[in-house]
Each structure stands twice: as C-alpha cells, then as structure tokens.
Enzyme design. Structure first.
Site, PDB file in Angstrom:
ATOM      1  N   ASN A 189       4.900  -3.850  -4.214  1.00  0.00           N
ATOM      2  CA  ASN A 189       4.686  -4.363  -5.578  1.00  0.00           C
ATOM      3  C   ASN A 189       5.531  -3.646  -6.623  1.00  0.00           C
ATOM      4  O   ASN A 189       5.781  -4.174  -7.698  1.00  0.00           O
ATOM      5  CB  ASN A 189       3.201  -4.320  -5.953  1.00  0.00           C
ATOM      6  CG  ASN A 189       2.660  -2.912  -6.009  1.00  0.00           C
ATOM      7  OD1 ASN A 189       3.151  -2.031  -5.314  1.00  0.00           O
ATOM      8  ND2 ASN A 189       1.666  -2.690  -6.828  1.00  0.00           N
ATOM      9  N   GLY A 265      -0.132   2.815  -1.539  1.00  0.00           N
ATOM     10  CA  GLY A 265      -0.504   1.568  -0.891  1.00  0.00           C
ATOM     11  C   GLY A 265      -1.987   1.320  -1.013  1.00  0.00           C
ATOM     12  O   GLY A 265      -2.643   1.832  -1.921  1.00  0.00           O
ATOM     13  N   SER A 266      -2.496   0.554  -0.079  1.00  0.00           N
ATOM     14  CA  SER A 266      -3.896   0.142  -0.169  1.00  0.00           C
ATOM     15  C   SER A 266      -4.839   1.299   0.130  1.00  0.00           C
ATOM     16  O   SER A 266      -4.467   2.282   0.781  1.00  0.00           O
ATOM     17  CB  SER A 266      -4.152  -0.981   0.823  1.00  0.00           C
ATOM     18  OG  SER A 266      -4.103  -0.452   2.135  1.00  0.00           O
ATOM     19  N   VAL A 269      -5.444   1.789   4.097  1.00  0.00           N
ATOM     20  CA  VAL A 269      -4.393   2.529   4.809  1.00  0.00           C
ATOM     21  C   VAL A 269      -4.324   3.962   4.268  1.00  0.00           C
ATOM     22  O   VAL A 269      -4.213   4.926   5.026  1.00  0.00           O
ATOM     23  CB  VAL A 269      -3.025   1.813   4.662  1.00  0.00           C
ATOM     24  CG1 VAL A 269      -1.920   2.632   5.334  1.00  0.00           C
ATOM     25  CG2 VAL A 269      -3.078   0.425   5.259  1.00  0.00           C
ATOM     26  N   GLY A 270      -4.425   4.099   2.956  1.00  0.00           N
ATOM     27  CA  GLY A 270      -4.318   5.422   2.329  1.00  0.00           C
ATOM     28  C   GLY A 270      -5.335   6.406   2.874  1.00  0.00           C
ATOM     29  O   GLY A 270      -5.042   7.569   3.121  1.00  0.00           O
ATOM     30  N   GLU A 287      -1.526   7.465  -3.346  1.00  0.00           N
ATOM     31  CA  GLU A 287      -1.849   6.757  -4.585  1.00  0.00           C
ATOM     32  C   GLU A 287      -2.326   5.390  -4.146  1.00  0.00           C
ATOM     33  O   GLU A 287      -1.587   4.650  -3.504  1.00  0.00           O
ATOM     34  CB  GLU A 287      -0.597   6.708  -5.463  1.00  0.00           C
ATOM     35  CG  GLU A 287      -0.910   6.570  -6.929  1.00  0.00           C
ATOM     36  CD  GLU A 287      -0.872   5.141  -7.345  1.00  0.00           C
ATOM     37  OE1 GLU A 287      -1.966   4.548  -7.484  1.00  0.00           O
ATOM     38  OE2 GLU A 287       0.225   4.608  -7.533  1.00  0.00           O
ATOM     39  N   CYS A 321      -1.614  -1.533  -9.164  1.00  0.00           N
ATOM     40  CA  CYS A 321      -2.826  -0.720  -9.072  1.00  0.00           C
ATOM     41  C   CYS A 321      -3.351  -0.374 -10.458  1.00  0.00           C
ATOM     42  O   CYS A 321      -4.515  -0.038 -10.607  1.00  0.00           O
ATOM     43  CB  CYS A 321      -2.561   0.530  -8.258  1.00  0.00           C
ATOM     44  SG  CYS A 321      -1.221   1.500  -8.927  1.00  0.00           S
ATOM     45  N   GLU A 501       1.807  12.357  -9.387  1.00  0.00           N
ATOM     46  CA  GLU A 501       3.227  12.119  -9.160  1.00  0.00           C
ATOM     47  C   GLU A 501       3.925  12.070 -10.511  1.00  0.00           C
ATOM     48  O   GLU A 501       3.296  12.104 -11.551  1.00  0.00           O
ATOM     49  CB  GLU A 501       3.407  10.800  -8.413  1.00  0.00           C
ATOM     50  CG  GLU A 501       2.703  10.802  -7.076  1.00  0.00           C
ATOM     51  CD  GLU A 501       3.082   9.607  -6.227  1.00  0.00           C
ATOM     52  OE1 GLU A 501       2.387   8.588  -6.327  1.00  0.00           O
ATOM     53  OE2 GLU A 501       4.090   9.701  -5.492  1.00  0.00           O
TER      54      GLU A 501
HETATM   55  C1  UN1 Z   1       2.855   0.598 -13.572  1.00  0.00           C
HETATM   56  O1  UN1 Z   1       1.775   0.179 -13.922  1.00  0.00           O
HETATM   57  O2  UN1 Z   1       3.857   0.447 -14.264  1.00  0.00           O
HETATM   58  O3  UN1 Z   1       1.333   0.350  -7.142  1.00  0.00           O
HETATM   59  C2  UN1 Z   1       3.065   1.349 -12.320  1.00  0.00           C
HETATM   60  C3  UN1 Z   1       1.101   0.351  -8.345  1.00  0.00           C
HETATM   61  C4  UN1 Z   1       1.289   1.649  -9.068  1.00  0.00           C
HETATM   62  C5  UN1 Z   1       2.403   1.623  -9.996  1.00  0.00           C
HETATM   63  C6  UN1 Z   1       2.043   1.041 -11.305  1.00  0.00           C
HETATM   64  N1  UN1 Z   1       1.504   2.670  -8.084  1.00  0.00           N
HETATM   65  O4  UN1 Z   1       0.786  -0.655  -8.906  1.00  0.00           O
END
Ligand code: UN1
Length: 530
Positions: A189, A265-266, A269-270, A287, A321, A501
C-alpha cells in the site's frame, strides 16, 4: 484483535500461473494516462550486484488492480534465492561497516537524486501497479524521496554521547555500530515510501540489506533497487528477492545470519514475525494495523473537518494503516456535519490510478474486495445505518477492477465489528457521543493505537485529547494520515512493536550502542568505587 491480514500478504494476486522469465526489465510506457496494452516489466531478483531470475526461472503475474490486466512478471523466488541474498549481504557487511557513515550516506544521496529525476515515471508505475491515484502516487514518491534525503544527512550525525565518570581521570562515551544483515519486508500500500524509510536508515547505519517487497508491487520496488544500483552502491550491500512470504519471507526472518527484521504489514503476519524473532532473539520492528479515530467536537471548523475526513477515510481507498476509520461526532453537530460530509463523499470519483480524473483507487485484489464487502455485510447485519455506498462498483467499465463505493455507516456502537476491526477499505464508521469525555473514552476503546485526530477550536480540549489518547501519533485539526521524515512514526497497543521508525529513532534501530570506559590516569589506579 485485527482480523485483517491483507497487507504484506505473500501470495500474488494472479492465478499463480508460472512461465519462464525473460531476462530484461522493460521501462514503463511513455504513453501518458493510457492503460498499458503490453507487459511493462519483467522483474528480476538482485543478488550480489547482479539481476537474475528466480532459481527455477519461474515467474508470477502482476496485475493492474483497476482492470485485472497482467502488467508485469515477477520472479517466484525460492528459499535458495533468499539464502543466496543473505549470503551476499553477509559477505558485504564487514567492508560496508568499515566505510565511514558519511560515505555510506552519499550513496543514499545519489539514489535520492536519481529518484528525484525519475519522479513522474515512478509515480506512473505506482499508479498502474498499485492502483494509487496519480496525485497520491506523486505525493508518496515525494515522501519516500524526503526520507532518502533526510537519512543521507544523518551520515554526518552518526553520533554517540559522552558522559562524565565517577572516577577521576576517566572518560566515558558511547559509539553506535551497525548490527549486521537486515531483513526488510514491506507491504503493497506504500510500495515506495516504506521501503525508503527502512532501507535508507539501515544502509546509513552500516547494515547490509535483504529486501523482500510485497508480491503485488515488485516492479516499483525493483526500480528503487535500480536507483541504488545506478548510485553505485557496492555489490551485496542491498539485495532484492521477490517471492512468497511462506518461502522467501520466512527464510529471511528465520535465517541465523539475518540479525534484524523490519516489517510492515498485517497484524496477523506481524505477530508471527514478532514471535519468531522473539524465539530467535532477533531485534524486530513491526508496524501493523490501525483503527484510527477522528473526533469532531461541536466547536470545530466543520468545513475543515469534512475535508480532513474525506482525505483520511477515502484516500487510497482506505488502504492505509493510518486511515480514518472511526468518526466520533459530538451529538449536537452530528446531523449538520453529516449533511456537509455526504455530498462530498458523492463527489469522489473511483477510477484507475493512472487516469488523472480519478480521486479514489481500487482495492488491491479480489480477496481484499471480498473482505471489504464482508465487513459491509456484517455492519448491515449488526444494524449499523448505511448512509451512502455499500456496493462493489461494476459500472463505467470498472467491473474488471476491484472498486468499492466510498461507504459511511452511522450509529455504530463501540462494541460493533465496524468500530473494532480494521477493514482496510473505504468504509467509515460514525459513532455519536454526548460530549468530549465520552468521545475520548470511545476513541480509546479499541486494541489499536496508531494514529488519531481531533477537530476543535478549544486549545484546552485539544491538549486534554493529546494527553488522553492512546496512540503513537495525534493530529489536531488535520486528518489521521501522514508522517514526515524528521519525526517518529509508529503506534502503541496492537499497532506495532519494536519502537518508532523514521527520524533519528529509525536509524538508531539498526545499531547497537557500545559503551567505552577510558582510564587516562596512567596507572595511578584508584580502587573502583563500588
Ligand atoms: C501515511 O499515512 O502517509 O502502511 C503513511 C501504512 C503505513 C504508512 C502510512 N505504514 O499505511
């Protein structure tokens, strides 16, 4: 607990039909705005400075999610491919570690300059391969490039600290040293920004990298590797293997020579990644999901809030996310706010990312489409009131893609599925509350804690929310989404583990601290005070 397990899913979305791979990697079509007719790329793995096919030459198909067309072939990497990549990263580590940090950082700077010069081309690849609408795709390339630029500067700031000693004639300080080979596993994504924010700090810190992108978006990922290759990065420092999570991903995470794992990721899995790394005593950051609330209080600027909710909830079709997935409205303005919001939802134009007229992208694949439609059905069955949307889009030639109408449900209770679970789609849950206290309580009533947002003109209320909200990030009068290179990104509760991060934290993660004690008394040794 999140049931969504879509991001970072390892199986390619296409049938898994295998074919013999050709050797070249084509560049993107120059024909602006027109969906490609032919294959855009044959992606290869990159191991020890060489582009190569997967072990048995097998490939998987990469689809354009807006129309189901096959746009690229990617290697079906094997465990042996992953082992070769890890071996290459291990071999390169000692020389890379001994390279001064600012010299390491200059490769990242060069890669940044190359990526900047290719911005439009990269955004178009993202729009076709991942479905992201062009304006968002351009934004994401900019964001990723900012991260490359930021970490290039960090090479000059690779500091430790000095400290006074309790002993006279003694000097204490710390240095930072790279940990070793890093496994980077990323989702589809944010196929550019997330690899940038993991790979750049790892390289500047002195680690060597094995990078496994999501199987849905290997083409753009390969182009990032190509930027580093063109920057002259020494062979073996960055390796790239495309393949199933169950094979390539698993090997990267469990191999004894991979010392650090950085995963986005999800949740499903995470959590497994976290568990495996725990058993193997590896440093890990994961994350994962979010169920981010946007609280709108009665004194808010409602027009600004409408604008923020549209971007936060429906940008990238809710597949982020940080998406705004819960709208918590103070009852006194709820009807008025929704009267302003719904006409704006109607104006959203779902369509192929590459079409400049589109303002909302497709979902990434058929299974994600089914998951989102499943959540919509569940919300209906739990008695949530559908205000708009709720269907797959099959009109206007979008029937071959994976489009869902932007959807809003009202009267969602805090115990309902739509309030609790991450949908990863364009579905917004509206919950009405009596006052700010109730709003803050509701905002925290989920297992996630990634991002959050509040719209109010009252500074005291905003400050109370900042204190109370259980989230790693909080936005005041702006949507839940986004982040900037120079500030930490990440969440609490079940949204993540292993620290933040981006920013300085993002580079420190890839290092070990070494504490140094120097006695310069020349032998006039005092007995230790303890
Ligand atoms: C954002 O909102 O610009 O996988 C970054 C995701 C997040 C990154 C979002 N790790 O959606």
């Amino acid at each position: 607990m999140a049931t969504a397990a879509r991001r970072g899913k390892s199986s390619p979305r296409a049938s898994g039909k295998k074919s013999k791979s050709a050797r070249s990697v084509a560049t993107a079509s120059k024909e602006n705005n027109r969906p490609p007719q032919a294959l855009l790329a044959i992606v290869q793995n990159y191991i020890d400075g060489r582009w190569r096919d997967a072990e048995f030459g097998e490939t998987t198909d990469v689809e354009d999610p807006s129309n189901g067309r096959i746009i690229a072939k990617a290697p079906a990497g094997t465990v042996r491919d992953a082992k070769a990549a890890i071996e290459s990263a291990k071999k390169a580590f000692s020389t890379w570690k001994a390279t001064p940090p600012m010299v390491r950082a200059r490769y990242v700077l060069k890669a940044f300059q190359i990526a900047e010069s290719r911005k439009e081309e990269l955004a178009r690849i993202m729009a076709i391969e991942g479905g992201k609408v062009l304006s968002d795709a351009r934004g994401e390339i900019t964001k990723g490039n900012n991260l490359l630029e930021f970490y290039a500067g960090e090479g000059f700031r690779f500091y430790g600290e000095t400290a006074p000693s309790e002993l006279a004639g003694n000097f204490l300080y710390t240095i930072r040293q790279p940990i070793g080979v890093v496994g980077v596993v990323t989702p589809w994504n944010f196929p550019w920004a997330i690899p940038c924010w993991k790979i750049a700090p790892a390289l500047v810190a002195g680690c060597t990298v094995v990078f496994k992108p999501a199987s849905f978006t290997p083409y753009l990922a390969a182009e990032l590797v190509r930027c580093f290759e063109s920057a002259g990065l020494p062979a073996g420092v960055l390796n790239f293997v495309v393949g199933a999570g169950s094979k390539v991903g698993n090997e990267i995470i469990t191999h004894k020579d991979v010392k650090v794992v950085s995963f986005t990721g999800s949740c499903g899995v995470g959590r497994k990644v976290e568990e495996m790394c725990g058993i193997l005593n590896k440093k890990v950051t994961c994350e994962m999901g979010g169920k981010n609330p946007c609280v709108i209080l009665s004194d808010a600027d409602l027009d600004a809030a409408v604008c923020g909710v549209i971007r936060g909830a429906f940008g990238n079709a809710g597949q982020r996310c940080t998406a705004t997935s819960r709208l918590i409205l103070e009852e006194s303005i709820a009807d008025k706010f929704l009267e302003k919001l719904l006409p704006e939802v109607k104006k959203i134009v779902p369509g192929p990312g590459i079409d400049p007229a589109s303002t909302m992208s497709p979902l990434i694949d058929k299974s994600q489409l089914d998951v989102v439609l499943g959540y919509i059905a569940k919300a209906r069955s739990e008695g949530n009131k559908l205000l708009i949307g709720g269907n797959r889009i099959i009109r206007d030639g979008l029937d071959k893609g994976y489009f869902v109408e932007p959807t809003v449900f009202d009267h969602v209770r805090t115990t309902d599925t739509l309030f609790q679970e991450e949908v990863f789609g364009p579905v917004l849950a509206v919950t009405r509350v009596k006052n700010s206290d109730e709003a803050f309580r509701a905002a925290n009533q989920v297992v996630f804690g990634l991002s959050s947002s509040i719209y109010t003109r009252d500074l005291n209320t905003a400050m109370r929310f900042i204190d109370a909200i259980e989230a790693g990030m909080v936005h005041v009068n702006s949507p839940t989404i986004g982040g900037e290179a120079q500030v930490p990104f990440g969440g609490i509760k079940e949204s993540g583990c292993g620290g933040r991060e981006m920013a300085k934290d993002g580079i420190q993660f890839f290092t070990e601290l070494k504490t140094v004690f120097i006695d310069y008394t020349g032998g006039a040794r005092m007995s230790n005070i303890y």
